[in-house]
Design a protein around this motif. Structure first.
Motif, PDB file in Angstrom:
ATOM      1  N   UNK A 221     -19.344  10.980 -17.460  1.00  0.00           N
ATOM      2  CA  UNK A 221     -19.168  10.621 -18.867  1.00  0.00           C
ATOM      3  C   UNK A 221     -18.182  11.560 -19.544  1.00  0.00           C
ATOM      4  N   UNK A 222     -18.289  12.841 -19.273  1.00  0.00           N
ATOM      5  CA  UNK A 222     -17.418  13.842 -19.886  1.00  0.00           C
ATOM      6  C   UNK A 222     -15.980  13.685 -19.406  1.00  0.00           C
ATOM      7  N   UNK A 223     -15.815  13.469 -18.092  1.00  0.00           N
ATOM      8  CA  UNK A 223     -14.479  13.326 -17.517  1.00  0.00           C
ATOM      9  C   UNK A 223     -13.784  12.064 -18.025  1.00  0.00           C
TER      10      UNK A 223
ATOM     11  N   UNK B 145     -20.611  14.525  -6.942  1.00  0.00           N
ATOM     12  CA  UNK B 145     -20.006  15.854  -6.883  1.00  0.00           C
ATOM     13  C   UNK B 145     -19.263  16.078  -8.185  1.00  0.00           C
ATOM     14  N   UNK B 146     -19.807  16.934  -9.052  1.00  0.00           N
ATOM     15  CA  UNK B 146     -19.208  17.138 -10.373  1.00  0.00           C
ATOM     16  C   UNK B 146     -17.790  17.676 -10.264  1.00  0.00           C
ATOM     17  N   UNK B 147     -17.558  18.586  -9.332  1.00  0.00           N
ATOM     18  CA  UNK B 147     -16.217  19.150  -9.195  1.00  0.00           C
ATOM     19  C   UNK B 147     -15.205  18.067  -8.889  1.00  0.00           C
ATOM     20  N   UNK B 148     -15.548  17.194  -7.942  1.00  0.00           N
ATOM     21  CA  UNK B 148     -14.607  16.135  -7.571  1.00  0.00           C
ATOM     22  C   UNK B 148     -14.502  15.089  -8.689  1.00  0.00           C
ATOM     23  N   UNK B 149     -15.585  14.843  -9.389  1.00  0.00           N
ATOM     24  CA  UNK B 149     -15.535  13.914 -10.513  1.00  0.00           C
ATOM     25  C   UNK B 149     -14.513  14.373 -11.538  1.00  0.00           C
ATOM     26  N   UNK B 150     -14.546  15.643 -11.901  1.00  0.00           N
ATOM     27  CA  UNK B 150     -13.564  16.161 -12.856  1.00  0.00           C
ATOM     28  C   UNK B 150     -12.147  16.125 -12.266  1.00  0.00           C
ATOM     29  N   UNK B 151     -12.038  16.417 -10.969  1.00  0.00           N
ATOM     30  CA  UNK B 151     -10.719  16.442 -10.335  1.00  0.00           C
ATOM     31  C   UNK B 151     -10.057  15.072 -10.350  1.00  0.00           C
TER      32      UNK B 151
ATOM     33  N   UNK C  33       0.816  -1.217   0.000  1.00  0.00           N
ATOM     34  CA  UNK C  33       0.000   0.000   0.000  1.00  0.00           C
ATOM     35  C   UNK C  33       0.849   1.265   0.000  1.00  0.00           C
ATOM     36  N   UNK C  34       0.368   2.263  -0.724  1.00  0.00           N
ATOM     37  CA  UNK C  34       0.973   3.591  -0.744  1.00  0.00           C
ATOM     38  C   UNK C  34      -0.144   4.579  -0.475  1.00  0.00           C
ATOM     39  N   UNK C  35      -0.014   5.362   0.584  1.00  0.00           N
ATOM     40  CA  UNK C  35      -1.069   6.304   0.970  1.00  0.00           C
ATOM     41  C   UNK C  35      -0.752   7.685   0.414  1.00  0.00           C
ATOM     42  N   UNK C  36      -1.639   8.177  -0.444  1.00  0.00           N
ATOM     43  CA  UNK C  36      -1.499   9.543  -0.951  1.00  0.00           C
ATOM     44  C   UNK C  36      -2.839   9.994  -1.505  1.00  0.00           C
ATOM     45  N   UNK C  37      -3.038  11.294  -1.580  1.00  0.00           N
ATOM     46  CA  UNK C  37      -4.265  11.869  -2.114  1.00  0.00           C
ATOM     47  C   UNK C  37      -3.976  12.341  -3.528  1.00  0.00           C
ATOM     48  N   UNK C  38      -4.474  11.598  -4.518  1.00  0.00           N
ATOM     49  CA  UNK C  38      -4.141  11.904  -5.902  1.00  0.00           C
ATOM     50  C   UNK C  38      -4.744  13.235  -6.359  1.00  0.00           C
ATOM     51  N   UNK C  39      -5.730  13.739  -5.655  1.00  0.00           N
ATOM     52  CA  UNK C  39      -6.291  15.043  -6.012  1.00  0.00           C
ATOM     53  C   UNK C  39      -5.330  16.183  -5.685  1.00  0.00           C
TER      54      UNK C  39
END
Length: 215
Positions: A131-133, A80-86, A47-53
């Motif tokens: 779908x767009x992301x 959450x559209x913002x997080x989906x794109x992120x 495991x590697x713990x990191x926040x890819x955002x």
């Protein structure tokens, strides 16, 4: 092969990791929540713990350096559209660019059946952001210099694996998560999948045979 798998605590990923380890690969599995590391260790992966955002370019390079392949199974989970794109667009694209910079030449993306510029989802639909992301990420990968494979499974189920798929489906029905995990593992073994977009359902053809037929 040294593999970095991103989105390691998802249902498909947790099935795929022991398959990859059993195949002899060295698997580093990326999760955001440190509470999930014990589950990852049970699969045999590291495991590697990191926040890819939150990773910048240097962070992505550090994460992927030394890898020969990247498997993307991460997703924001919708809502959450913002997080989906992120996550599904921006982080995915950042990982592809980093893979190119550090020489992780093989890249397997888990997308969804019907993704692409003609996905047909209207902008006022809750599914549009996803779908767009995903379509943007898939397109970026296909235009990269990586040895890429885009997997597009249809509706996911919790059925037991059959080891058989239909990789020539004209429309999506359903496929078990366990079969998707097996397709991920098999795709890394078959050169025929490099440069291929594979839309698939559960079916009658053995997974290896279905992928070999892509030659």
């Amino acid at each position: 092969m040294k593999i970095t798998l991103i989105g390691a605590h998802g249902k498909v990923a947790l099935i795929a990791q022991p398959l990859l380890v059993q195949a002899g690969h060295e698997v580093r599995s990326v999760v955001r929540n440190p509470d999930h590391t014990a589950d990852i260790e049970l699969t045999g992966a590291q495991p590697v713990v990191t926040d890819i955002e939150r990773l910048d370019a240097d962070g992505w390079d550090e994460l992927l350096r030394g890898s020969e392949a990247v498997v993307w199974t991460a997703g924001a989970g919708g809502g959450d559209a913002r997080r989906t794109y992120a996550v599904d667009r921006d982080a995915a694209i950042a990982s592809m660019d980093a893979a190119q910079r550090v020489g992780a030449e093989r890249y397997v993306m888990v997308s969804y059946f019907g993704a692409g510029p003609e996905h047909g989802v209207p902008e006022d639909d809750d599914f549009f952001a996803y779908a767009d992301a995903k379509s943007a990420a898939d397109e970026h990968l296909q235009n990269s210099g990586l040895a890429w494979t885009v997997l597009r499974p249809s509706a996911l189920t919790l059925e037991e694996p059959t080891g058989r798929i239909d990789a020539n489906a004209s429309e999506g029905t359903e496929v078990s998560r366990a079969n998707v995990a097996r397709v991920i593992a098999a795709a890394l073994e078959h050169e025929s999948t490099s440069g291929a977009v594979i839309e698939f359902n559960d079916g009658d053809q053995l997974i290896d045979e279905a992928l070999q037929s892509l030659d």
